[in-house]
Each structure stands twice: as C-alpha cells, then as structure tokens.
Scaffold this motif. Structure first.
Motif, PDB file in Angstrom:
ATOM      1  N   PRO A   1     -18.186 -65.026 -16.198  1.00 22.61           N
ATOM      2  CA  PRO A   1     -17.221 -63.850 -16.479  1.00 22.61           C
ATOM      3  C   PRO A   1     -17.842 -62.516 -15.835  1.00 22.61           C
ATOM      4  O   PRO A   1     -18.788 -62.346 -16.601  1.00 22.61           O
ATOM      5  CB  PRO A   1     -16.476 -64.251 -17.469  1.00 22.61           C
ATOM      6  N   VAL A   2     -17.143 -61.900 -15.251  1.00 24.97           N
ATOM      7  CA  VAL A   2     -17.516 -60.520 -14.932  1.00 24.97           C
ATOM      8  C   VAL A   2     -16.439 -59.510 -14.708  1.00 24.97           C
ATOM      9  O   VAL A   2     -15.451 -60.212 -14.185  1.00 24.97           O
ATOM     10  CB  VAL A   2     -18.629 -60.294 -13.744  1.00 24.97           C
ATOM     11  N   CYS A   3     -16.615 -58.440 -14.998  1.00 26.98           N
ATOM     12  CA  CYS A   3     -15.667 -57.585 -14.573  1.00 26.98           C
ATOM     13  C   CYS A   3     -15.409 -57.293 -13.109  1.00 26.98           C
ATOM     14  O   CYS A   3     -16.367 -57.645 -12.322  1.00 26.98           O
ATOM     15  CB  CYS A   3     -15.607 -56.129 -15.249  1.00 26.98           C
ATOM     16  N   PRO A   4     -14.329 -56.677 -12.548  1.00 27.81           N
ATOM     17  CA  PRO A   4     -13.985 -56.798 -11.152  1.00 27.81           C
ATOM     18  C   PRO A   4     -15.064 -55.709 -10.514  1.00 27.81           C
ATOM     19  O   PRO A   4     -15.401 -55.967  -9.335  1.00 27.81           O
ATOM     20  CB  PRO A   4     -12.646 -56.513 -10.887  1.00 27.81           C
ATOM     21  N   ASN A   5     -15.220 -54.698 -11.106  1.00 26.21           N
ATOM     22  CA  ASN A   5     -16.192 -53.739 -10.514  1.00 26.21           C
ATOM     23  C   ASN A   5     -17.540 -54.414 -10.317  1.00 26.21           C
ATOM     24  O   ASN A   5     -18.351 -54.080  -9.372  1.00 26.21           O
ATOM     25  CB  ASN A   5     -16.132 -52.387 -11.375  1.00 26.21           C
ATOM     26  N   CYS A   6     -18.027 -55.050 -11.312  1.00 28.59           N
ATOM     27  CA  CYS A   6     -19.249 -55.617 -11.499  1.00 28.59           C
ATOM     28  C   CYS A   6     -19.374 -56.649 -10.368  1.00 28.59           C
ATOM     29  O   CYS A   6     -20.404 -56.987  -9.718  1.00 28.59           O
ATOM     30  CB  CYS A   6     -19.736 -56.125 -12.650  1.00 28.59           C
ATOM     31  N   HIS A   7     -18.247 -57.722 -10.164  1.00 31.67           N
ATOM     32  CA  HIS A   7     -18.138 -58.379  -9.285  1.00 31.67           C
ATOM     33  C   HIS A   7     -18.287 -58.054  -7.790  1.00 31.67           C
ATOM     34  O   HIS A   7     -19.128 -58.328  -6.997  1.00 31.67           O
ATOM     35  CB  HIS A   7     -16.832 -59.319  -9.465  1.00 31.67           C
ATOM     36  N   ALA A   8     -17.549 -56.858  -7.553  1.00 31.05           N
ATOM     37  CA  ALA A   8     -17.659 -56.112  -6.163  1.00 31.05           C
ATOM     38  C   ALA A   8     -19.161 -55.701  -6.055  1.00 31.05           C
ATOM     39  O   ALA A   8     -19.809 -55.852  -5.007  1.00 31.05           O
ATOM     40  CB  ALA A   8     -16.835 -55.223  -6.261  1.00 31.05           C
ATOM     41  N   MET A   9     -19.802 -55.276  -6.914  1.00 35.38           N
ATOM     42  CA  MET A   9     -21.300 -54.674  -6.848  1.00 35.38           C
ATOM     43  C   MET A   9     -22.273 -55.920  -6.609  1.00 35.38           C
ATOM     44  O   MET A   9     -23.168 -55.810  -5.729  1.00 35.38           O
ATOM     45  CB  MET A   9     -21.688 -53.936  -8.145  1.00 35.38           C
ATOM     46  N   LEU A  10     -21.912 -57.214  -7.185  1.00 33.18           N
ATOM     47  CA  LEU A  10     -22.991 -58.191  -6.954  1.00 33.18           C
ATOM     48  C   LEU A  10     -22.793 -58.774  -5.491  1.00 33.18           C
ATOM     49  O   LEU A  10     -23.632 -59.270  -4.940  1.00 33.18           O
ATOM     50  CB  LEU A  10     -22.417 -59.190  -8.119  1.00 33.18           C
ATOM     51  N   HIS A  11     -21.645 -58.510  -4.820  1.00 34.85           N
ATOM     52  CA  HIS A  11     -21.366 -59.029  -3.570  1.00 34.85           C
ATOM     53  C   HIS A  11     -21.366 -57.866  -2.398  1.00 34.85           C
ATOM     54  O   HIS A  11     -20.999 -57.791  -1.425  1.00 34.85           O
ATOM     55  CB  HIS A  11     -20.070 -59.660  -3.397  1.00 34.85           C
ATOM     56  N   SER A  12     -22.115 -56.570  -2.988  1.00 37.72           N
ATOM     57  CA  SER A  12     -21.824 -55.363  -2.189  1.00 37.72           C
ATOM     58  C   SER A  12     -22.831 -55.287  -0.892  1.00 37.72           C
ATOM     59  O   SER A  12     -22.809 -54.684   0.046  1.00 37.72           O
ATOM     60  CB  SER A  12     -21.883 -54.224  -2.849  1.00 37.72           C
ATOM     61  N   ASN A  13     -23.993 -56.407  -0.780  1.00 33.52           N
ATOM     62  CA  ASN A  13     -24.758 -56.564  -0.073  1.00 33.52           C
ATOM     63  C   ASN A  13     -24.799 -57.677   0.771  1.00 33.52           C
ATOM     64  O   ASN A  13     -24.005 -58.857   0.251  1.00 33.52           O
ATOM     65  CB  ASN A  13     -26.286 -56.272  -0.397  1.00 33.52           C
ATOM     66  N   LYS A  14     -25.578 -58.026   1.948  1.00 40.04           N
ATOM     67  CA  LYS A  14     -25.582 -59.240   2.684  1.00 40.04           C
ATOM     68  C   LYS A  14     -26.053 -60.170   1.645  1.00 40.04           C
ATOM     69  O   LYS A  14     -25.313 -61.379   1.606  1.00 40.04           O
ATOM     70  CB  LYS A  14     -26.531 -59.133   3.859  1.00 40.04           C
TER      71      LYS A  14
END
Length: 70
Positions: free
Chosen positions: A42-55
């Motif tokens: 489980p992760v917050c939506p902001n952290c989830h977006a950052m996890l996927h922010s690069n290729k």
C-alpha cells in the motif's frame, strides 16, 4: 494518509489507498498468481506516481532514500 482522504472526501475517501506491485505487471506472466502479501504494497497516490515517474519503476526503498535526502 487515509485520515486526510476521509477529512477531504468524507465516506468516499475512507480507507482509500493505492497498491503498488513489487514486480511490475509488465513482467508478470499470465500464469503468475499474485500473492497480495508478498507482491503488493500500500502506498499513497503521490508516492505511487513517483514510483512510476521514470521509464524504470523505482523501488520503494529507493524512493524512501530519496525522500530522506531532503
């Protein structure tokens, strides 16, 4: 984070969280059975977006280390 969503969105936000796959879905074959305990976090939506922010998907540990730098 759950409390903040509930404060803003009321019952709609209660218990809201994103779930991150440790092994990216693109690497999981059809015959793979996802184990919620071993494979999901489980992760917050902001952290989830950052996890996927690069290729390349960042690991949770790498994101934590990045946040500690600040």
């Amino acid at each position: 984070m759950r409390v903040r969503f509930a404060l803003r969105y009321g019952p709609l936000g209660e218990g809201f969280i994103h779930v991150h796959h440790i092994v990216p879905l693109t690497e999981i074959r059809k015959e793979y059975n996802v184990d919620p305990i071993a494979d999901l976090r489980p992760v917050c939506p902001n952290c989830h977006a950052m996890l996927h922010s690069n290729k390349d998907v960042m690991s949770i540990a790498d994101l934590k280390a990045h946040l500690r730098k600040d």
